[in-house]
Design a protein around this motif. Structure first.
Motif, PDB file in Angstrom:
ATOM      1  N   ALA A 143       0.871  -1.187   0.000  1.00 27.27           N
ATOM      2  CA  ALA A 143       0.000   0.000   0.000  1.00 27.27           C
ATOM      3  C   ALA A 143       0.898   1.225   0.000  1.00 27.27           C
ATOM      4  CB  ALA A 143      -0.911   0.023   1.214  1.00 27.27           C
ATOM      5  N   MET A 144       0.323   2.342  -0.418  1.00 27.32           N
ATOM      6  CA  MET A 144       1.045   3.601  -0.380  1.00 27.32           C
ATOM      7  C   MET A 144       0.051   4.628   0.140  1.00 27.32           C
ATOM      8  SD  MET A 144       2.270   6.573  -1.250  1.00 27.32           S
ATOM      9  CE  MET A 144       0.991   7.144  -2.346  1.00 27.32           C
ATOM     10  N   ALA A 145       0.379   5.267   1.247  1.00 28.98           N
ATOM     11  CA  ALA A 145      -0.619   6.133   1.857  1.00 28.98           C
ATOM     12  C   ALA A 145      -0.113   7.551   2.023  1.00 28.98           C
ATOM     13  CB  ALA A 145      -1.044   5.562   3.205  1.00 28.98           C
ATOM     14  N   PHE A 146      -0.607   8.391   1.130  1.00 31.43           N
ATOM     15  CA  PHE A 146      -0.291   9.816   1.220  1.00 31.43           C
ATOM     16  C   PHE A 146      -1.565  10.628   1.452  1.00 31.43           C
ATOM     17  CE2 PHE A 146      -0.339  13.909  -0.956  1.00 31.43           C
ATOM     18  CZ  PHE A 146       0.576  14.585  -0.169  1.00 31.43           C
ATOM     19  N   THR A 147      -2.576  10.391   0.598  1.00 24.75           N
ATOM     20  CA  THR A 147      -3.794  11.215   0.580  1.00 24.75           C
ATOM     21  C   THR A 147      -4.499  11.224   1.943  1.00 24.75           C
ATOM     22  OG1 THR A 147      -4.040  10.626  -1.737  1.00 24.75           O
ATOM     23  CG2 THR A 147      -5.966  11.589  -0.664  1.00 24.75           C
ATOM     24  N   GLU A 148      -5.074  12.392   2.261  1.00 26.84           N
ATOM     25  CA  GLU A 148      -5.845  12.544   3.498  1.00 26.84           C
ATOM     26  C   GLU A 148      -7.153  13.246   3.163  1.00 26.84           C
ATOM     27  OE1 GLU A 148      -3.478  14.534   6.423  1.00 26.84           O
ATOM     28  OE2 GLU A 148      -2.026  12.871   6.521  1.00 26.84           O
TER      29      GLU A 148
ATOM     30  N   GLY B 118      -4.925  15.794  -1.308  1.00 30.15           N
ATOM     31  CA  GLY B 118      -4.347  14.676  -2.037  1.00 30.15           C
ATOM     32  C   GLY B 118      -3.218  15.181  -2.904  1.00 30.15           C
ATOM     33  N   SER B 119      -2.996  16.476  -2.850  1.00 29.20           N
ATOM     34  CA  SER B 119      -2.013  17.068  -3.756  1.00 29.20           C
ATOM     35  C   SER B 119      -0.922  17.861  -3.039  1.00 29.20           C
ATOM     36  CB  SER B 119      -2.710  18.034  -4.731  1.00 29.20           C
ATOM     37  OG  SER B 119      -3.859  17.460  -5.269  1.00 29.20           O
ATOM     38  N   ASP B 120      -1.204  18.322  -1.831  1.00 26.95           N
ATOM     39  CA  ASP B 120      -0.289  19.260  -1.187  1.00 26.95           C
ATOM     40  C   ASP B 120       0.385  18.612   0.025  1.00 26.95           C
ATOM     41  OD1 ASP B 120       1.044  21.309  -0.036  1.00 26.95           O
ATOM     42  OD2 ASP B 120      -0.744  22.555   0.376  1.00 26.95           O
TER      43      ASP B 120
END
Ligand code: FAD
Lengths: 262, 378
Positions: free
Chosen positions: B121-126, B130-132
């Protein structure tokens, strides 16, 4: 258990043209693939190796690009690959093909089984396997849907038009396989890389097989095509039969009979 | 400049095509109906040695090139199935761990993600962004030999499947740091999957991190330097996404040709009409341009070049180009294209996704534009 699998590269599409003058297939510009039925033979060999150990050699006669078919066999997991390539082989019919293959096989140090596909999808003669067994004087077990290897013999379930037969032979023997015998494996990506990077396709010429070359190629082929032509397909008219189901079915059967289709 | 594909690459494409036919297309209707991908598909990818392809053998990969991966993805994409995307996610996650992880992290986390036993999994978005990267709020506070993670991650593909994920959080200095998180950690929970326009079975969940303890040694790269990791990851991901677009675009054209050759309009096949021939020609040209640029960026990646700007430029071109291909394909199909019985319906929905995932198309423009403005060459 050492196995030789005979494989052929065939045109990628079944929709290819004929040269009206020579009566041979026009292969230029058409990509080649490993004959689908030969993949079943390879898969059968690989499964036998998994059960009984041994070495598998894939053997093909063809133009230089047939090397791709052998690389595919290597990707699937065979141990060795040999390509019979010589200009003199061009125009071979099934007999001179079997002849060249039989000479090559006698040069392979040891083998217990020879596996072939039942037929190639471009020519569909189903002759090479049986001819090869005659030339090598081996028992032939054709149209196999199951292969079972025992200590001193091999058994197959042979598919016939109206049923099955169990055949048994001693080693060495030749088997041709039906497509329903198995589902050929898809070569894993690492194995493809090895097949292209680390493995070798040996190329043998006519010289490597025998001194007297009169039985090779077009000259050694008793079969000559007189005439080739494509079947003309005529589109018929659509007829819709109306009425009660029983009556319509009756009329349909009658019509089909009239047309010689039943 | 050599534009020919090697025998090895061609054979890989063929194997991918056979796998797509045998393993994906057979179950696609079921995946669409149940909105779930069967677990065993993962083992099938592993058996085909398609997981972690770019990773060296000693860590469980096969040491292949980025270009080969791209070619395989293009082929799988023709199914229009979420299954095709699985392999890409796996590749980019293990590649990130390989590139930035310590020897210990590589040895511990990469092999099980390559042998089909665990899911990445890859978890960045909140919820907030989702971009900054500066706007993320998930926090990582040091506590002895651990960090304690708290926060919510949104739209995390396969966040609920057992395995490891790369998670981005702000450390005690408010800098973005990347951690490898075990998805079976205590305090790690998830929402039910989002229901998506396309990509049935993708398994897109929100992740709730409540006092999740992550060992300090699970930090990827340097503490506080997670942003670089994200940028490098996302550049590779973009090229993979564009390979999907090319494959799906090609399938749109293939389907359109099949349809238009048979469909009779005013007594003749649609392909006899110049208007449709022109549409088909434009589709073909668009796909070819997208394809070769995608291969070019993948080759640059293989040469070890930084592809941040190239991949962004590629994406801002390919996304609208292939979306237009899909639009034309729908027009050619007429109302049939709007029906689920026709493949084009699914392709159209799937093609809508890369423009709004892993960085929207608009952000690529910002990235490329600012790079051009900064460039000192002119
Ligand atoms: C199928 C799918 C799978 C996903 N998988 C994952 C996953 O595994 N892991 C994960 O972390 N996320 C995942 N996501 C989330 C996805 O990557 C983000 O949603 C995406 O990056 C966009 O973020 P956002 O929706 O928050 O848009 P926002 O950041 O809110 O942006 C909204 C719009 O504003 C514009 N915009 C924003 N910033 C800029 C800028 N700087 N310049 C120009 N325009 C701008 C863009 O056009 C953008 O579309 C997934 C999403 C989907 C649909």
């Amino acid at each position: 258990m050492n196995i030789v699998v005979c494989i052929k590269q065939v045109p990628e599409t079944s929709d290819i043209g004929w040269d009206p003058k020579t009566g041979t297939l026009i292969r230029e510009g058409v990509g080649g693939i490993l004959n689908p039925n030969d993949k079943n033979a390879l898969e059968a060999a690989l499964q036998l190796r998994e059960q009984h150990g041994g070495l598998i050699t894939a053997l093909s006669m063809g133009p230089p690009q047939a090397e791709d078919a052998l690389r595919e066999a290597l990707s699937m997991g065979v141990d060795k690959a040999i390509l019979l390539n010589d200009r003199i082989f061009a125009g071979s019919d099934t007999l001179s093909t079997s002849y060249a293959l039989s000479l090559a096989i006698t040069k392979i140090p040891s083998f217990d089984l020879i596996l072939c596909g039942k037929e190639s999808w471009d020519a569909m003669t189903a002759q090479v396997g049986p001819q090869l067994s005659e030339l090598l004087n081996l028992p032939q077990l054709t149209y196999a849907t199951v292969i079972t290897v025992n200590r001193n013999s091999v058994k197959i379930k042979q598919k016939l038009e109206d049923g099955f037969r169990i055949l048994e032979a001693s080693f060495p023997a030749l088997i041709t396989v039906e497509k329903e015998i198995n589902q050929p494996r898809i070569p894993p990506m690492d194995s493809i890389m090895e097949a292209y990077r680390d493995k070798e396709v040996q190329v043998w010429t006519a010289e490597d097989l025998v001194k007297d070359k009169k039985h090779f190629g077009l000259k050694g082929s008793p079969t000559q095509s007189r005439k080739v032509y494509s079947k003309k397909v005529q589109k018929g008219k659509v007829t819709i039969l109306e009425g009660e189901p029983d009556e319509v079915a009756g009329r349909l059967i009658q019509t089909l009979k009239q047309k010689g289709l039943l | 400049m050599d534009f020919t594909l090697s025998g090895e690459s061609k054979m890989m494409v063929k194997a991918a095509r056979d796998l797509a036919k045998q393993e994906i297309e057979q179950i696609e209707a079921k995946i669409e109906e149940e909105d779930a991908i069967p677990d065993d598909i993962w083992q099938k990818f592993a058996k085909a040695r398609m997981l972690g392809m770019m990773i060296p053998k000693e860590y469980g990969g096969i040491g292949s090139s980025a270009l080969n991966v791209i070619l395989i993805l293009e082929e799988l994409a023709k199914t229009g199935s979420a299954v095709a995307f699985l392999m890409a996610l796996n590749n980019s996650v293990v590649e990130t761990i390989y590139h930035w992880g310590s020897e210990d992290l590589r040895k511990r986390f990469i092999p099980p993600l390559c042998d089909g036993s665990l899911w990445p999994a890859m978890a960045f978005t909140e919820p907030g962004t989702g971009s900054d990267p500066t706007a993320i709020t998930t926090s990582a506070k040091p506590d002895g030999d651990h960090y304690v993670l708290n926060g919510t991650k949104r739209f995390i593909s396969y966040g609920h499947k057992k395995g490891y994920g790369v998670f981005y959080a702000k450390d005690e200095t408010e800098k973005v740091t990347a951690f490898v998180v075990d998805k079976s950690s205590e305090g790690y929970t998830w929402s039910k999957p989002w229901s998506l326009m396309g990509l049935a079975g993708q398994g897109l969940v929100d992740i709730f991190l409540k006092d999740v303890k992550v060992p300090k040694e699970n930090i990827l790269g340097e503490k506080g330097k997670g942003f670089h990791i994200l940028l490098r990851w996302i550049a590779g991901e973009r090229v993979q996404q564009m390979a999907f677009m090319v494959g799906m675009g090609q399938e749109c054209l293939n389907e359109s040709l099949r349809f238009a050759k048979e469909r009779i309009v005013r007594g003749r096949p649609m392909t006899d009409m110049q208007g449709f021939q022109w549409m088909l020609a434009e589709m073909h040209a668009s796909i070819e341009a997208s394809r070769w640029w995608t291969y070019r960026v993948a080759s640059k990646q293989d040469e070890g070049d930084d592809i941040a700007v190239d991949s962004a430029a590629l994406k801002l071109f390919v996304v609208p180009t292939i979306q237009e291909v899909a639009r034309k394909a729908l027009q050619i199909h007429g109302s049939y294209g709007y029906c689920k019985d026709y493949k084009i319906e699914k392709l159209y929905r799937t093609i809508a996704s890369p423009g709004v995932t892993a960085g929207s198309t608009e952000i690529q423009k910002t990235l490329v534009g600012s790079a051009l403005a900064r460039s000192k060459e002119i």
